[in-house]
Design a protein around this motif. Sequence first.
Motif, PDB file in Angstrom:
ATOM      1  N   VAL A  41      32.870  49.952  36.804  1.00 38.77           N
ATOM      2  CA  VAL A  41      32.592  51.134  37.617  1.00 38.77           C
ATOM      3  C   VAL A  41      33.592  52.225  37.252  1.00 38.77           C
ATOM      4  CG1 VAL A  41      32.390  52.055  39.950  1.00 38.77           C
ATOM      5  CG2 VAL A  41      31.736  49.679  39.477  1.00 38.77           C
ATOM      6  N   ASN A  42      33.087  53.315  36.688  1.00 35.17           N
ATOM      7  CA  ASN A  42      33.938  54.427  36.270  1.00 35.17           C
ATOM      8  C   ASN A  42      35.067  53.960  35.362  1.00 35.17           C
ATOM      9  OD1 ASN A  42      32.426  56.257  37.835  1.00 35.17           O
ATOM     10  ND2 ASN A  42      33.655  55.810  39.654  1.00 35.17           N
ATOM     11  N   GLY A  43      34.723  53.031  34.485  1.00 36.40           N
ATOM     12  CA  GLY A  43      35.704  52.554  33.520  1.00 36.40           C
ATOM     13  C   GLY A  43      36.645  51.489  34.043  1.00 36.40           C
ATOM     14  N   VAL A  44      36.486  51.076  35.294  1.00 41.77           N
ATOM     15  CA  VAL A  44      37.363  50.065  35.906  1.00 41.77           C
ATOM     16  C   VAL A  44      36.555  48.808  36.181  1.00 41.77           C
ATOM     17  CG1 VAL A  44      38.865  49.509  37.856  1.00 41.77           C
ATOM     18  CG2 VAL A  44      38.787  51.853  36.962  1.00 41.77           C
ATOM     19  N   CYS A  45      37.074  47.661  35.762  1.00 40.83           N
ATOM     20  CA  CYS A  45      36.395  46.391  36.007  1.00 40.83           C
ATOM     21  C   CYS A  45      36.712  45.917  37.420  1.00 40.83           C
ATOM     22  CB  CYS A  45      36.849  45.351  34.984  1.00 40.83           C
ATOM     23  SG  CYS A  45      35.931  43.787  35.079  1.00 40.83           S
ATOM     24  N   LEU A  46      35.688  45.839  38.262  1.00 44.04           N
ATOM     25  CA  LEU A  46      35.826  45.397  39.645  1.00 44.04           C
ATOM     26  C   LEU A  46      35.002  44.125  39.842  1.00 44.04           C
ATOM     27  CD1 LEU A  46      35.445  48.805  41.542  1.00 44.04           C
ATOM     28  CD2 LEU A  46      37.556  47.687  40.813  1.00 44.04           C
ATOM     29  N   THR A  55      37.068  42.812  47.010  1.00 40.76           N
ATOM     30  CA  THR A  55      36.959  43.387  45.677  1.00 40.76           C
ATOM     31  C   THR A  55      38.299  43.300  44.964  1.00 40.76           C
ATOM     32  OG1 THR A  55      35.221  44.913  46.392  1.00 40.76           O
ATOM     33  CG2 THR A  55      36.387  45.445  44.364  1.00 40.76           C
ATOM     34  N   VAL A  56      38.271  42.807  43.743  1.00 38.36           N
ATOM     35  CA  VAL A  56      39.477  42.638  42.941  1.00 38.36           C
ATOM     36  C   VAL A  56      39.509  43.692  41.847  1.00 38.36           C
ATOM     37  CG1 VAL A  56      40.658  41.104  41.322  1.00 38.36           C
ATOM     38  CG2 VAL A  56      39.622  40.168  43.398  1.00 38.36           C
ATOM     39  N   ASP A  57      40.628  44.411  41.770  1.00 38.41           N
ATOM     40  CA  ASP A  57      40.843  45.384  40.704  1.00 38.41           C
ATOM     41  C   ASP A  57      41.465  44.638  39.526  1.00 38.41           C
ATOM     42  OD1 ASP A  57      41.615  47.388  38.968  1.00 38.41           O
ATOM     43  OD2 ASP A  57      42.342  48.727  40.529  1.00 38.41           O
ATOM     44  N   CYS A  58      40.708  44.507  38.438  1.00 34.67           N
ATOM     45  CA  CYS A  58      41.144  43.679  37.316  1.00 34.67           C
ATOM     46  C   CYS A  58      42.225  44.323  36.465  1.00 34.67           C
ATOM     47  CB  CYS A  58      39.946  43.316  36.440  1.00 34.67           C
ATOM     48  SG  CYS A  58      38.732  42.293  37.309  1.00 34.67           S
ATOM     49  N   ARG A  59      42.674  45.522  36.831  1.00 37.41           N
ATOM     50  CA  ARG A  59      43.743  46.164  36.079  1.00 37.41           C
ATOM     51  C   ARG A  59      45.108  45.597  36.435  1.00 37.41           C
ATOM     52  NH1 ARG A  59      42.420  52.304  37.589  1.00 37.41           N
ATOM     53  NH2 ARG A  59      42.257  51.218  39.613  1.00 37.41           N
ATOM     54  N   THR A  60      45.185  44.872  37.551  1.00 33.62           N
ATOM     55  CA  THR A  60      46.480  44.364  38.015  1.00 33.62           C
ATOM     56  C   THR A  60      46.338  42.919  38.468  1.00 33.62           C
ATOM     57  OG1 THR A  60      48.333  44.806  39.518  1.00 33.62           O
ATOM     58  CG2 THR A  60      46.112  45.137  40.384  1.00 33.62           C
ATOM     59  N   LEU A  61      47.434  42.319  38.922  1.00 30.41           N
ATOM     60  CA  LEU A  61      47.403  40.942  39.394  1.00 30.41           C
ATOM     61  C   LEU A  61      46.711  40.859  40.747  1.00 30.41           C
ATOM     62  CD1 LEU A  61      50.983  39.572  38.547  1.00 30.41           C
ATOM     63  CD2 LEU A  61      48.992  39.817  37.064  1.00 30.41           C
ATOM     64  N   THR A  62      46.087  39.731  40.998  1.00 27.93           N
ATOM     65  CA  THR A  62      45.442  39.467  42.282  1.00 27.93           C
ATOM     66  C   THR A  62      46.440  38.787  43.209  1.00 27.93           C
ATOM     67  OG1 THR A  62      43.356  39.146  41.108  1.00 27.93           O
ATOM     68  CG2 THR A  62      43.446  38.378  43.387  1.00 27.93           C
ATOM     69  N   SER A  63      46.337  39.052  44.511  1.00 27.76           N
ATOM     70  CA  SER A  63      47.289  38.479  45.470  1.00 27.76           C
ATOM     71  C   SER A  63      47.178  36.958  45.493  1.00 27.76           C
ATOM     72  CB  SER A  63      47.042  39.038  46.875  1.00 27.76           C
ATOM     73  OG  SER A  63      45.849  38.520  47.413  1.00 27.76           O
ATOM     74  N   LYS A  64      48.300  36.310  45.769  1.00 22.08           N
ATOM     75  CA  LYS A  64      48.359  34.849  45.759  1.00 22.08           C
ATOM     76  C   LYS A  64      47.412  34.238  46.776  1.00 22.08           C
ATOM     77  CE  LYS A  64      51.557  30.992  46.506  1.00 22.08           C
ATOM     78  NZ  LYS A  64      52.945  30.595  46.808  1.00 22.08           N
ATOM     79  N   CYS A  65      47.280  34.838  47.951  1.00 21.06           N
ATOM     80  CA  CYS A  65      46.414  34.288  48.992  1.00 21.06           C
ATOM     81  C   CYS A  65      44.973  34.221  48.498  1.00 21.06           C
ATOM     82  CB  CYS A  65      46.514  35.132  50.264  1.00 21.06           C
ATOM     83  SG  CYS A  65      45.632  34.436  51.680  1.00 21.06           S
ATOM     84  N   VAL A  66      44.516  35.285  47.866  1.00 21.92           N
ATOM     85  CA  VAL A  66      43.143  35.322  47.344  1.00 21.92           C
ATOM     86  C   VAL A  66      42.966  34.279  46.241  1.00 21.92           C
ATOM     87  CG1 VAL A  66      41.472  36.752  46.105  1.00 21.92           C
ATOM     88  CG2 VAL A  66      42.813  37.744  47.965  1.00 21.92           C
ATOM     89  N   ALA A 100      42.135  41.359  55.438  1.00 23.97           N
ATOM     90  CA  ALA A 100      41.175  42.191  54.707  1.00 23.97           C
ATOM     91  C   ALA A 100      41.734  42.721  53.393  1.00 23.97           C
ATOM     92  CB  ALA A 100      40.732  43.365  55.587  1.00 23.97           C
ATOM     93  N   GLU A 101      43.066  42.764  53.273  1.00 25.67           N
ATOM     94  CA  GLU A 101      43.693  43.271  52.056  1.00 25.67           C
ATOM     95  C   GLU A 101      44.090  42.150  51.107  1.00 25.67           C
ATOM     96  OE1 GLU A 101      46.915  45.719  53.287  1.00 25.67           O
ATOM     97  OE2 GLU A 101      45.634  47.287  54.131  1.00 25.67           O
ATOM     98  N   GLY A 102      43.764  40.907  51.483  1.00 23.64           N
ATOM     99  CA  GLY A 102      44.071  39.781  50.609  1.00 23.64           C
ATOM    100  C   GLY A 102      45.434  39.188  50.811  1.00 23.64           C
ATOM    101  N   ASN A 103      46.128  39.566  51.883  1.00 25.09           N
ATOM    102  CA  ASN A 103      47.452  39.022  52.167  1.00 25.09           C
ATOM    103  C   ASN A 103      47.345  37.834  53.112  1.00 25.09           C
ATOM    104  OD1 ASN A 103      48.777  41.165  50.694  1.00 25.09           O
ATOM    105  ND2 ASN A 103      48.373  42.491  52.449  1.00 25.09           N
ATOM    106  N   PHE A 104      48.368  36.979  53.092  1.00 26.15           N
ATOM    107  CA  PHE A 104      48.377  35.819  53.983  1.00 26.15           C
ATOM    108  C   PHE A 104      48.491  36.260  55.444  1.00 26.15           C
ATOM    109  CE2 PHE A 104      49.862  33.857  50.023  1.00 26.15           C
ATOM    110  CZ  PHE A 104      49.132  32.685  50.011  1.00 26.15           C
ATOM    111  N   LYS A 105      47.695  35.638  56.307  1.00 22.93           N
ATOM    112  CA  LYS A 105      47.884  35.830  57.734  1.00 22.93           C
ATOM    113  C   LYS A 105      49.098  35.016  58.167  1.00 22.93           C
ATOM    114  CE  LYS A 105      43.075  36.824  58.987  1.00 22.93           C
ATOM    115  NZ  LYS A 105      41.913  36.427  59.825  1.00 22.93           N
TER     116      LYS A 105
END
Length: 308
Positions: A41-46, A55-66, A100-105
């Motif tokens: 999408v607009n040059g960004v792999c989602l 939704t994961v932005d593949c330009r950076t690392l994904t959070s550990k919880c996810v 909702a942001e992928g962080n641990f509760k």
Amino acid sequence: MELPRRAVFLLGALLALAAVVWSQETCLCKNNKRTTDCSLVNGVCLCKSIGLNITVDCRTLTSKCVLMKAEVIGLKTGRRKKPDTAYVDNDGIYDPECDAEGNFKPKQCNGTETCWCVNSAGARRTEKGDRNITCQEVVRTSWIIIEAKHLERNTATGEGSIEGTIGNAFSERYQLDQKYISVMYEKPFITVNLKQNASEKTINDVDIADVAYYFEKDVKGDTIFSDKSGVKFAEPLQFENTVIYYVDDKPPEFSMKHLTAGVIAVIVVVVLAIVVGILVLIFTRRKRGKYEKAEVKEMNEMHRELNS
């Protein structure tokens, strides 16, 4: 004239559909293979993370919880003195609750009635309890200590070179700013310190907890990167005996957490020795009392014989 108009309308619709398809071309998430439904999408792999509608932005690392959530879903189908509050996550992987942001509760449970509180790295920092346990906040892990040992190498390299190589590899492979990384090497032991306070971390910085998790998976041969040609450690080091310690902004709330089996054994021996000593003292006093009574009895009999 009606037919050409319909043809023009149909052609326009087809072009619009092609534009949508083109804008959402499928892509490969290089920084996270545990994803699905990837589109450009607009040059960004989602992509969508497996197990979560995030939704994961593949330009950076994904959070550990996810990442842990995705791994569980897939399964279902020290050389230097460390702070006294540093501890190891001995619980391993579990099915986490992410916000909702992928962080641990702050509170995690194992699907039954057992729950506990975690830090921002998802490591348990309290004793396990029932569902009534209260976890007010997610305490931030601001310091992660990675201790490892490397196997013998054919090439001879100076300590400074190895420290620099590992530091650069952490920065390039895991996208972590060099200011958060320090490496110490005492052949064959390597210590990597990742320090990142909440006030220092910007919105564009990856989290040190995510970096440590990616590294842990790399060492175990279960890399999260899908791009096999990604940045590698330039120095051919093979790590073993890797241990990761967590240091939180607040001390963990464990009881007897730091007592090793040896220390506990010593305590048990001491307690048993005290108990045995008390029992010996009681039996000795009882025997002494009987002896004294018998001696008094014999003395009275002697007095009666003399007076008769």
